[in-house]
Write a protein that holds these residues in place. Structure first.
Motif, short mmCIF file in Angstrom:
data_model
loop_
_atom_site.label_atom_id
_atom_site.label_comp_id
_atom_site.label_asym_id
_atom_site.label_seq_id
_atom_site.Cartn_x
_atom_site.Cartn_y
_atom_site.Cartn_z
N VAL A 9 0.83 -1.21 0.00
CA VAL A 9 0.00 0.00 0.00
C VAL A 9 0.86 1.25 0.00
O VAL A 9 0.61 2.22 -0.72
N LEU A 10 1.94 1.27 0.84
CA LEU A 10 2.82 2.43 0.89
C LEU A 10 3.54 2.65 -0.43
O LEU A 10 3.66 3.78 -0.92
N LEU A 11 3.98 1.57 -1.05
CA LEU A 11 4.64 1.70 -2.34
C LEU A 11 3.66 2.21 -3.40
O LEU A 11 4.01 3.05 -4.24
N ALA A 12 2.43 1.71 -3.36
CA ALA A 12 1.42 2.16 -4.33
C ALA A 12 1.12 3.63 -4.14
O ALA A 12 0.91 4.37 -5.11
N ALA A 13 1.11 4.11 -2.90
CA ALA A 13 0.80 5.51 -2.65
C ALA A 13 1.93 6.42 -3.13
O ALA A 13 1.68 7.56 -3.52
N CYS A 14 3.18 5.94 -3.11
CA CYS A 14 4.32 6.77 -3.49
C CYS A 14 4.60 6.70 -4.98
O CYS A 14 5.20 7.62 -5.55
N ALA A 15 4.22 5.60 -5.63
CA ALA A 15 4.57 5.41 -7.03
C ALA A 15 3.56 6.12 -7.94
O ALA A 15 2.44 6.44 -7.51
N PRO A 16 3.92 6.37 -9.21
CA PRO A 16 2.96 6.92 -10.16
C PRO A 16 1.78 5.96 -10.31
O PRO A 16 1.95 4.74 -10.26
N LEU A 17 0.61 6.50 -10.48
CA LEU A 17 -0.58 5.67 -10.58
C LEU A 17 -0.52 4.85 -11.87
O LEU A 17 -0.24 5.39 -12.94
N PRO A 18 -0.74 3.53 -11.79
CA PRO A 18 -0.63 2.69 -12.97
C PRO A 18 -1.76 2.94 -13.95
O PRO A 18 -2.88 3.24 -13.57
N GLU A 19 -1.44 2.80 -15.23
CA GLU A 19 -2.44 2.89 -16.27
C GLU A 19 -2.89 1.48 -16.64
O GLU A 19 -2.16 0.51 -16.45
N GLY A 20 -4.05 1.36 -17.19
CA GLY A 20 -4.54 0.06 -17.60
C GLY A 20 -6.01 0.15 -17.93
O GLY A 20 -6.66 1.18 -17.72
N PRO A 21 -6.57 -0.94 -18.46
CA PRO A 21 -7.99 -0.93 -18.80
C PRO A 21 -8.85 -0.78 -17.55
O PRO A 21 -8.49 -1.24 -16.47
N SER A 22 -10.00 -0.13 -17.70
CA SER A 22 -10.91 0.07 -16.58
C SER A 22 -11.69 -1.20 -16.29
O SER A 22 -12.13 -1.89 -17.20
N LEU A 23 -11.85 -1.48 -15.02
CA LEU A 23 -12.61 -2.64 -14.58
C LEU A 23 -13.87 -2.13 -13.88
O LEU A 23 -13.78 -1.44 -12.86
N PRO A 24 -15.06 -2.42 -14.42
CA PRO A 24 -16.28 -1.94 -13.76
C PRO A 24 -16.60 -2.75 -12.51
O PRO A 24 -16.33 -3.94 -12.43
N TYR A 25 -17.18 -2.07 -11.53
CA TYR A 25 -17.72 -2.75 -10.35
C TYR A 25 -19.08 -2.12 -10.04
O TYR A 25 -19.42 -1.07 -10.61
N PRO A 26 -19.90 -2.71 -9.18
CA PRO A 26 -21.22 -2.15 -8.89
C PRO A 26 -21.11 -0.80 -8.18
O PRO A 26 -21.03 -0.72 -6.97
N GLY A 27 -21.09 0.27 -8.97
CA GLY A 27 -21.00 1.61 -8.41
C GLY A 27 -19.88 2.45 -8.95
O GLY A 27 -19.73 3.61 -8.57
N GLY A 28 -19.06 1.93 -9.87
CA GLY A 28 -17.97 2.72 -10.40
C GLY A 28 -17.01 1.90 -11.24
O GLY A 28 -17.36 0.85 -11.78
N PHE A 29 -15.77 2.40 -11.32
CA PHE A 29 -14.74 1.74 -12.12
C PHE A 29 -13.42 1.72 -11.34
O PHE A 29 -13.17 2.58 -10.50
N ILE A 30 -12.58 0.74 -11.66
CA ILE A 30 -11.21 0.68 -11.17
C ILE A 30 -10.30 0.86 -12.37
O ILE A 30 -10.35 0.08 -13.32
N ARG A 31 -9.49 1.91 -12.34
CA ARG A 31 -8.54 2.17 -13.41
C ARG A 31 -7.15 1.80 -12.91
O ARG A 31 -6.56 2.51 -12.09
N GLY A 32 -6.61 0.68 -13.39
CA GLY A 32 -5.36 0.19 -12.85
C GLY A 32 -5.57 -0.23 -11.41
O GLY A 32 -6.22 -1.23 -11.13
N LEU A 49 -10.39 -9.91 -9.88
CA LEU A 49 -11.85 -9.87 -9.83
C LEU A 49 -12.27 -8.80 -8.84
O LEU A 49 -11.55 -8.51 -7.88
N VAL A 50 -13.46 -8.24 -9.06
CA VAL A 50 -13.96 -7.21 -8.15
C VAL A 50 -15.48 -7.30 -8.08
O VAL A 50 -16.14 -7.66 -9.07
N ASP A 51 -16.03 -7.02 -6.92
CA ASP A 51 -17.48 -6.94 -6.75
C ASP A 51 -17.74 -6.08 -5.52
O ASP A 51 -16.81 -5.77 -4.75
N ALA A 52 -19.00 -5.70 -5.30
CA ALA A 52 -19.33 -4.83 -4.17
C ALA A 52 -20.76 -5.07 -3.75
O ALA A 52 -21.62 -5.42 -4.56
N ASP A 53 -21.01 -4.87 -2.45
CA ASP A 53 -22.36 -4.82 -1.94
C ASP A 53 -22.65 -3.39 -1.49
O ASP A 53 -21.97 -2.45 -1.92
#
Length: 232
Positions: A9-32, A49-53
């Motif tokens: 998590v700390l490395l992800a917060a410090c690094a440039p945000l990754p690019e990639g195809p968007s993944l839809p979930y119930p209520g929005g999208f995950i980009r990278g 995989l992703v899902d939400a309640d």
């Protein structure tokens, strides 16, 4: 695993945000690794995989399930690589050896499954099952809960317990329940909306998700309201 996850998590917060195809979930999208929409978070990497309640988003990785709830990310271990993920009505994660639920690992060879108060509904090439009992024979790939019914989808859609059935234009690869019907992605890359009275094409898509009155389609991070479906 907790320290390793914190480091990721700390490395992800410090690094440039990754690019990639968007993944839809119930209520929005995950980009990278960036979650946008109903939930906001930065994940350690793009999930399998992703899902939400209504309260939490779940992102599945090999041997790990992340839960995003109230702005906090919790890491939960998985005993394998996830094959499918359902957050509604209850949490169900498909694995090689069965289906992991809050009740434990259930030894069913499911293609998809729903954890409900009645038990685990699951589908495979033999039919729709409730725990160890076969309810409907047939070959199914997806199962969703909608309007008090369990809908099993393969080359046909079967509604249980009403017994209604509809032929599908192509086998269903992914399905999610919206307020206005069951949105599903068919082989060949065309999304549809299904109700007991018929179905309507929604257009080309590679992935989809549904939450209340809104459908989320990729690529292109497209959203479609129920009132915009062809028969509304």
């Amino acid at each position: 695993m907790g320290r390793a996850f914190l480091l990721l998590v700390l490395l992800a917060a410090c690094a440039p945000l990754p690019e990639g195809p968007s993944l839809p979930y119930p209520g929005g999208f995950i980009r990278g690794s960036v979650v946008e929409g109903r939930f906001q978070a930065i994940l350690p990497g793009a999930p399998l995989l992703v899902d939400a309640d209504s309260e939490a988003l779940y992102a599945a990785y090999p041997y790990q399930l992340l839960e995003v709830r109230a702005g906090k990310v919790q890491s939960l271990p998985l005993p394998g690589v996830p094959r499918f993920l359902r957050a509604r009505p209850g949490l169900a994660v498909g694995l090689e050896g069965g289906v992991l639920t809050p009740r434990g690992l259930l030894p069913y060879p499911a293609q998809d499954a729903l954890e409900t108060p009645e038990g685990l509904y699951w589908v495979d090439a033999e039919g729709l099952h409730l725990e160890g009992r076969l309810l409907l024979p047939g070959s199914f790939r997806q199962v969703v809960a909608w309007e008090g019914e369990v809908v099993a989808l393969g080359t046909e859609a079967h509604f249980f317990p009403s017994g209604r059935r509809l032929a599908l234009p192509a086998p269903a690869l992914k399905a999610q329940a919206a307020r206005c019907g069951v949105a599903f992605l068919a082989e060949g890359g065309l999304a549809h909306l299904l109700t007991p009275t018929g179905l309507a094409p929604l257009g080309p898509a590679e992935d989809l998700a549904a939450w209340e009155d809104t459908l989320y389609l990729s690529p292109g991070e497209r959203t479609l309201r129920c009132g915009e479906a062809p028969w509304f």
